[in-house]
Motif scaffolding. Structure first.
Motif, PDB file in Angstrom:
ATOM      1  N   LEU A 255     -73.071  53.451  82.825  1.00 57.07           N
ATOM      2  CA  LEU A 255     -74.445  53.987  82.128  1.00 57.07           C
ATOM      3  C   LEU A 255     -74.727  53.672  80.863  1.00 57.07           C
ATOM      4  O   LEU A 255     -73.615  53.262  80.052  1.00 57.07           O
ATOM      5  N   PRO A 256     -75.844  53.537  80.164  1.00 58.74           N
ATOM      6  CA  PRO A 256     -75.879  53.169  79.155  1.00 58.74           C
ATOM      7  C   PRO A 256     -75.513  54.051  77.848  1.00 58.74           C
ATOM      8  O   PRO A 256     -75.652  55.445  78.375  1.00 58.74           O
ATOM      9  N   PRO A 257     -74.800  53.782  76.711  1.00 50.59           N
ATOM     10  CA  PRO A 257     -74.123  54.853  75.894  1.00 50.59           C
ATOM     11  C   PRO A 257     -75.435  55.435  75.020  1.00 50.59           C
ATOM     12  O   PRO A 257     -76.538  54.885  75.155  1.00 50.59           O
ATOM     13  N   ALA A 258     -74.923  56.526  74.481  1.00 54.77           N
ATOM     14  CA  ALA A 258     -75.689  57.127  73.500  1.00 54.77           C
ATOM     15  C   ALA A 258     -74.919  57.723  72.535  1.00 54.77           C
ATOM     16  O   ALA A 258     -73.822  58.114  72.416  1.00 54.77           O
ATOM     17  N   ILE A 259     -75.604  57.690  71.402  1.00 54.90           N
ATOM     18  CA  ILE A 259     -75.025  57.835  69.797  1.00 54.90           C
ATOM     19  C   ILE A 259     -75.436  59.340  69.331  1.00 54.90           C
ATOM     20  O   ILE A 259     -76.717  59.489  69.433  1.00 54.90           O
ATOM     21  N   ASP A 260     -74.740  60.287  69.235  1.00 53.97           N
ATOM     22  CA  ASP A 260     -75.145  61.580  68.828  1.00 53.97           C
ATOM     23  C   ASP A 260     -74.829  61.584  67.400  1.00 53.97           C
ATOM     24  O   ASP A 260     -75.980  62.252  66.721  1.00 53.97           O
ATOM     25  N   GLU A 284     -68.141  46.880  74.046  1.00 51.28           N
ATOM     26  CA  GLU A 284     -67.781  45.692  73.720  1.00 51.28           C
ATOM     27  C   GLU A 284     -67.821  45.195  72.286  1.00 51.28           C
ATOM     28  O   GLU A 284     -67.121  44.341  71.792  1.00 51.28           O
ATOM     29  N   THR A 285     -68.884  45.957  71.672  1.00 52.86           N
ATOM     30  CA  THR A 285     -69.125  45.527  70.265  1.00 52.86           C
ATOM     31  C   THR A 285     -69.472  46.810  69.650  1.00 52.86           C
ATOM     32  O   THR A 285     -70.429  47.526  70.223  1.00 52.86           O
ATOM     33  N   VAL A 286     -68.975  47.051  68.038  1.00 54.34           N
ATOM     34  CA  VAL A 286     -69.719  48.020  67.180  1.00 54.34           C
ATOM     35  C   VAL A 286     -70.272  47.080  65.980  1.00 54.34           C
ATOM     36  O   VAL A 286     -69.442  46.305  65.398  1.00 54.34           O
ATOM     37  N   LYS A 319     -72.306  48.561  71.803  1.00 57.51           N
ATOM     38  CA  LYS A 319     -72.898  47.954  72.997  1.00 57.51           C
ATOM     39  C   LYS A 319     -71.495  47.860  73.938  1.00 57.51           C
ATOM     40  O   LYS A 319     -70.551  47.814  73.955  1.00 57.51           O
ATOM     41  N   THR A 320     -72.085  48.344  75.273  1.00 56.18           N
ATOM     42  CA  THR A 320     -71.188  48.567  76.225  1.00 56.18           C
ATOM     43  C   THR A 320     -71.630  47.604  77.480  1.00 56.18           C
ATOM     44  O   THR A 320     -72.661  47.046  77.390  1.00 56.18           O
ATOM     45  N   ARG A 321     -70.754  47.753  78.548  1.00 57.95           N
ATOM     46  CA  ARG A 321     -71.281  46.904  79.800  1.00 57.95           C
ATOM     47  C   ARG A 321     -72.628  47.460  80.276  1.00 57.95           C
ATOM     48  O   ARG A 321     -73.340  47.009  80.926  1.00 57.95           O
ATOM     49  N   GLY A 322     -72.824  48.918  80.082  1.00 54.24           N
ATOM     50  CA  GLY A 322     -74.091  49.597  80.650  1.00 54.24           C
ATOM     51  C   GLY A 322     -75.239  49.432  79.699  1.00 54.24           C
ATOM     52  O   GLY A 322     -76.435  49.664  80.103  1.00 54.24           O
TER      53      GLY A 322
END
Length: 334
Positions: A255-260, A284-286, A319-322
């Protein structure tokens, strides 16, 4: 082929105890007969490749299920089946289902590699505290209320994947542990039976988002399952009562990530910063502004990085796989 089957007993997966209604353990082997020259029959067989073990278990869901989190990674697990111990196990299938006035029932299967230890003892049970089983108290579909929980007559959610072990030349002997195990073909499916008799065409290929929310008897949410995929089919059965069925498939499990939040929101070089959010699997990347950062993944809800000496102020991206997420505010380098 199962060689031990038991009912109403205790199992342990990664240190977490489960009281299961059904369980079996066995092995999967592909056997090929050995024929002699001039003979059309054989009593001898040899195994093609490795012989993995398999564990299947069924239980009623009473709260957060740690096994569910194994769908998002390929990490090995260990377990105890009535005194038989195994490690290097991998989740290959997971499903839950329920109907009207029925509790949520889960089935899970594992493949494991290497030799088991211990002795099987049937009917192993520890002292336990009774818990209410969960029920489907809410269901969100397409986030628009097209289908409500009051229209659902039955639901089946399933996950499946295949695992392949890889051995190095140094791994020899009886039941060696593979140096790597890769999963492929992972997929989530959702089948819904409903009393909503309308059919909107075309149906196949439509993008669908759903969330199963499971609550206890007090109305507190205890567990949830997401699906984001395409609708495979929509059909109606001429039965009494009339039933419409929906089928949805999801091939990308991430699933796509979310930043709170970001804490702190400012700091000098050397400051440790924590990003809190959700779905931080396979990060994968910050990135801070346009600069990739070294980071530490604490959990699926937390990522930590240290502000480098040449950092510039700007938004933070994960950034993630999702997919990827960007912070609503900026981090200020002081």
């Amino acid at each position: 082929m199962p060689f031990y089957t038991t009912n109403n007993t205790d199992l342990t997966i990664n240190g977490t105890g489960y009281y299961v209604s059904e369980a079996s353990i066995g092995s999967d082997a592909t056997l090929t007969p050995v024929y002699s020259v001039g003979s059309d029959s054989s009593d001898e067989y040899y195994s093609n490749g490795d012989v993995p073990g398999n564990l299947s278990m069924t239980y009623f869901l009473t709260g957060v299920d740690p096994i569910k989190e194994l769908m998002n990674n390929n990490l090995p697990v260990s377990g105890n089946f009535c005194g038989l111990y195994f490690d290097s196990g991998y989740l290959t299938s997971y499903s839950l289902g329920f109907g009207a006035h029925q509790p949520v029932r889960v089935s899970a299967s594992f493949s494991f590699f290497g030799k088991m230890s211990g002795t099987f003892t049937a009917g192993v049970q520890s002292s336990r505290v009774d818990h209410d089983t969960l029920n489907c108290s809410d269901f969100e579909f397409n986030e628009t209320g097209i289908l409500s929980d009051k229209q659902i007559m039955g639901l089946d959610y399933s996950y499946s994947t295949s695992v392949t072990p890889y051995y190095s030349v140094q791994e020899t002997g009886e039941n060696p542990i593979p140096s790597a195990v890769l999963s492929a073909g992972s997929q989530i499916g959702l089948n819904i039976s409903t009393n909503d008799y309308s059919i909107n065409l075309p149906s196949t290929g439509l993008l669908c988002k759903g969330k199963i929310i499971l609550k206890d008897s007090s109305g507190t949410e205890r567990e949830s399952y997401n699906i984001s995929g395409v609708m495979n089919s929509q059909s109606m059965s001429a039965t009494d009562p009339l039933v419409k069925s929906l089928s949805i498939s999801q091939a990308n499990l991430a699933l796509p990530p979310a930043i709170d939040t970001i804490s702190p929101v400012n700091g000098a070089a050397g400051t440790t910063v924590k990003i809190s959010g959700s779905d931080f699997q396979d990060v994968e990347t910050v990135i801070l502004q346009d600069q990739p950062l070294d980071f530490t993944l604490e959990s699926t809800t937390g990522v930590v990085f240290v502000v480098p000496s040449d950092a510039m102020s700007g938004p933070v991206r994960v950034k993630t796989r999702g997919g990827s997420a960007i912070s609503t505010g900026t981090f200020t380098v002081s």
